[in-house]
Design a protein around this motif. Structure first.
Motif, short mmCIF file in Angstrom:
data_model
loop_
_atom_site.label_atom_id
_atom_site.label_comp_id
_atom_site.label_asym_id
_atom_site.label_seq_id
_atom_site.Cartn_x
_atom_site.Cartn_y
_atom_site.Cartn_z
N ILE A 30 0.83 -1.21 0.00
CA ILE A 30 0.00 0.00 0.00
C ILE A 30 0.87 1.27 0.00
CG2 ILE A 30 -1.70 1.32 1.32
CD1 ILE A 30 -2.72 -1.50 2.35
N SER A 31 1.85 1.32 0.89
CA SER A 31 2.64 2.55 1.01
C SER A 31 3.51 2.84 -0.21
CB SER A 31 3.52 2.51 2.27
OG SER A 31 4.56 1.56 2.13
N LYS A 32 3.91 1.80 -0.93
CA LYS A 32 4.73 1.99 -2.13
C LYS A 32 3.90 2.01 -3.41
CE LYS A 32 8.50 2.13 0.21
NZ LYS A 32 9.13 3.40 0.46
N SER A 33 2.57 2.05 -3.24
CA SER A 33 1.62 2.17 -4.35
C SER A 33 1.69 1.01 -5.35
CB SER A 33 1.83 3.50 -5.10
OG SER A 33 1.65 4.58 -4.22
N PHE A 34 2.05 -0.17 -4.87
CA PHE A 34 2.00 -1.35 -5.73
C PHE A 34 0.56 -1.81 -5.92
CE2 PHE A 34 6.51 -1.95 -4.63
CZ PHE A 34 7.01 -2.16 -5.90
N CYS A 35 -0.28 -1.51 -4.94
CA CYS A 35 -1.66 -1.99 -5.00
C CYS A 35 -2.51 -1.10 -4.11
CB CYS A 35 -1.68 -3.43 -4.47
SG CYS A 35 -3.23 -4.27 -4.70
N PRO A 36 -3.65 -0.63 -4.62
CA PRO A 36 -4.53 0.14 -3.74
C PRO A 36 -5.12 -0.76 -2.67
CG PRO A 36 -5.44 0.01 -5.98
CD PRO A 36 -4.14 -0.72 -5.98
N ALA A 37 -5.27 -0.24 -1.49
CA ALA A 37 -5.81 -1.02 -0.38
C ALA A 37 -7.16 -1.64 -0.73
CB ALA A 37 -5.93 -0.15 0.87
N SER A 38 -7.96 -0.94 -1.50
CA SER A 38 -9.29 -1.43 -1.86
C SER A 38 -9.26 -2.68 -2.74
CB SER A 38 -10.10 -0.33 -2.54
OG SER A 38 -9.43 0.09 -3.72
N ASP A 39 -8.09 -2.98 -3.33
CA ASP A 39 -7.94 -4.17 -4.17
C ASP A 39 -7.36 -5.36 -3.40
OD1 ASP A 39 -8.94 -2.86 -6.34
OD2 ASP A 39 -7.02 -2.61 -7.37
N ILE A 40 -7.27 -5.23 -2.08
CA ILE A 40 -6.70 -6.29 -1.24
C ILE A 40 -7.78 -6.83 -0.31
CG2 ILE A 40 -4.96 -6.84 0.49
CD1 ILE A 40 -3.30 -4.49 -0.61
N THR A 41 -7.87 -8.16 -0.26
CA THR A 41 -8.80 -8.84 0.66
C THR A 41 -7.99 -9.75 1.57
OG1 THR A 41 -10.51 -8.82 -1.06
CG2 THR A 41 -10.87 -10.28 0.81
N VAL A 42 -8.27 -9.67 2.87
CA VAL A 42 -7.52 -10.44 3.87
C VAL A 42 -8.50 -11.26 4.69
CG1 VAL A 42 -5.95 -10.31 5.84
CG2 VAL A 42 -5.81 -8.58 4.02
N SER A 43 -8.22 -12.57 4.80
CA SER A 43 -9.01 -13.39 5.72
C SER A 43 -8.24 -13.53 7.03
CB SER A 43 -9.31 -14.78 5.12
OG SER A 43 -8.13 -15.50 4.88
N GLU A 44 -8.94 -13.30 8.11
CA GLU A 44 -8.34 -13.36 9.45
C GLU A 44 -9.39 -13.90 10.41
OE1 GLU A 44 -6.58 -13.50 12.76
OE2 GLU A 44 -5.35 -12.97 11.02
N PRO A 45 -9.09 -15.01 11.11
CA PRO A 45 -10.11 -15.62 11.97
C PRO A 45 -10.40 -14.88 13.27
CG PRO A 45 -8.06 -16.86 12.12
CD PRO A 45 -7.86 -15.80 11.06
N PHE A 46 -9.45 -14.09 13.75
CA PHE A 46 -9.63 -13.44 15.03
C PHE A 46 -10.27 -12.06 14.85
CE2 PHE A 46 -6.07 -16.37 15.58
CZ PHE A 46 -6.58 -17.15 16.61
N PRO A 47 -11.47 -11.84 15.43
CA PRO A 47 -12.21 -10.59 15.20
C PRO A 47 -11.42 -9.32 15.51
CG PRO A 47 -13.62 -12.19 16.26
CD PRO A 47 -12.24 -12.78 16.26
N ALA A 48 -10.71 -9.27 16.62
CA ALA A 48 -9.98 -8.05 16.97
C ALA A 48 -8.88 -7.75 15.95
CB ALA A 48 -9.38 -8.17 18.37
N ARG A 49 -8.19 -8.78 15.52
CA ARG A 49 -7.14 -8.59 14.52
C ARG A 49 -7.74 -8.21 13.18
NH1 ARG A 49 -2.00 -6.95 14.12
NH2 ARG A 49 -1.17 -7.68 12.15
#
Length: 111
Positions: A30-49
């Motif tokens: 994101i910070s180096k503009s390789f990919c807009p954040a909106s084009d990234i999907t992350v699966s994470e099982p822990f709700p707080a994380r």
């Protein structure tokens, strides 16, 4: 002489796992503009994380299947013992040509 500006990735990126290693890669993309954040999907099982990861501007979900369906490049950033079960879960919905990149220590291609 300065490095050329990065060329944005023309594809959707996904992460299985939203831990510290995934976060470091996400922030770099994101910070180096390789990919807009909106084009990234992350699966994470822990709700707080998952809530924290969402503050980076990415799509955060509990569903590995959502990531598998949405992304063209997927970084596998889970504990090594989770990989066989994860791949069994998502393999039926992975699109042909999806690039999987593992950052899991000690996991072989046979997993």
């Amino acid at each position: 002489r300065p490095l050329p500006a990065p060329v944005p990735l023309p594809m959707k990126v996904g992460f299985f796992g939203g831990g510290k290693m995934a976060e470091a890669i996400l922030q770099g993309l994101i910070s180096k503009s390789f990919c807009p954040a909106s084009d990234i999907t992350v699966s994470e099982p822990f709700p707080a994380r998952r809530e924290y990861i969402a503050t980076l501007g990415v799509v955060a979900t509990a569903s590995n299947l959502e990531v598998a369906k949405a992304a063209e490049v997927i970084i596998i950033a889970v504990k090594p013992y989770v990989v066989p079960e994860l791949l069994a879960e998502v393999s039926p919905v992975l699109k042909e040509g999806t690039l999987l990149v593992s950052i899991c220590a000690g996991v072989t291609l046979e997993a």
